[in-house]
Design an enzyme around this catalytic site. Structure first.
Site: not given
Length: 183
Positions: A7-10, A13
Site C-alpha cells: 500500500r502507498i498513500s499517495t 509514492q
C-alpha cells in the site's frame, strides 16, 4: 501460499520497493492499494481477504501498510487467528505463526499507533503556531470580496436561477451557498 499486500498513500509514492521485497519473500500473488492506511475499506485488501484461506500467510513489507490504528491491526489479527492465517511483516521480522511473533506483533502495532498519534500532535501544533502568527490555512476563496457580494446580491434578488448565478460567477453551488451563509 504466501500472498503479499502493498500500500502507498499517495500517487507520488512508488510501490516498487514493496513489490520487490514481497516477490523476494516468495509471494505468489501481490495485491496493491493506493490509499491512506487510515481508510478501513481498501479495494485490494477486500479482494485479498476473499482469497486468503486457512494455512495461507499474508506478507506485508511493514505493519503500517496493513493498518495505522492499533484497533484495526488487532481486528486483523483476530480475523487471521480465527481463519488459520498467519501474518508476516518483513521489516519488523514478525511471523505470527509463532507465539513470539504474536507478541512482537502486538508491541509493534502499539508503536505504529503511537507514531501516528505523534504525527497528528505535531501537525496540530504546527497549525496552531501558524494561526498564532496570523496565517490562515485552507483553500483560497474562489472570488474576491466584491464578486462574492455580487453573487449573494444576485441570489437574494431571485431574478436568476442558482445555475445562472453559478455560471456567471464561475463557481459551484456549494460555493455560492457558503457565500450566502457567511453573509
Amino acid at each position: 501460499m504466501l500472498i503479499g499486500y502493498s500500500r502507498i498513500s499517495t500517487q507520488l509514492q512508488n510501490v516498487d520497493l514493496q513489490h520487490d521485497a514481497l516477490t523476494q519473500a516468495g509471494c505468489e500473488k501481490i495485491f496493491s492499494d493506493k490509499i491512506s492506511g487510515t481508510v478501513a475499506e481498501r479495494p485490494a485488501l477486500s479482494k485479498l481477504k476473499e482469497i486468503l484461506r486457512k494455512g495461507d500467510t499474508l506478507v506485508v513489507w511493514r505493519l503500517d501498510r496493513l493498518g495505522r490504528s492499533l484497533k484495526d491491526l488487532i481486528e486483523w489479527m483476530y480475523y487471521f487467528e480465527k481463519e488459520g492465517i498467519a501474518l508476516k511483516s518483513l521489516q519488523e521480522s514478525i511471523d505470527t505463526s509463532t507465539a513470539t511473533g504474536k507478541l512482537v506483533f502486538h508491541i509493534f502495532a502499539a508503536m505504529a499507533e503511537f507514531e501516528r498519534n505523534l504525527i497528528q500532535e505535531r501537525t496540530q501544533a504546527g497549525l496552531s503556531a501558524a494561526r498564532a502568527r496570523g496565517r490562515v490555512g485552507g483553500r483560497p476563496k474562489g472570488l474576491n470580496e466584491d464578486k462574492r457580494k455580487l453573487a449573494v446580491k444576485l441570489y437574494h434578488s431571485k431574478e436568476h436561477s442558482i445555475d445562472q448565478i453559478c455560471g456567471m460567477m464561475g463557481i459551484s453551488k456549494p460555493t455560492l451557498y457558503s457565500y450566502v451563509k457567511s453573509e
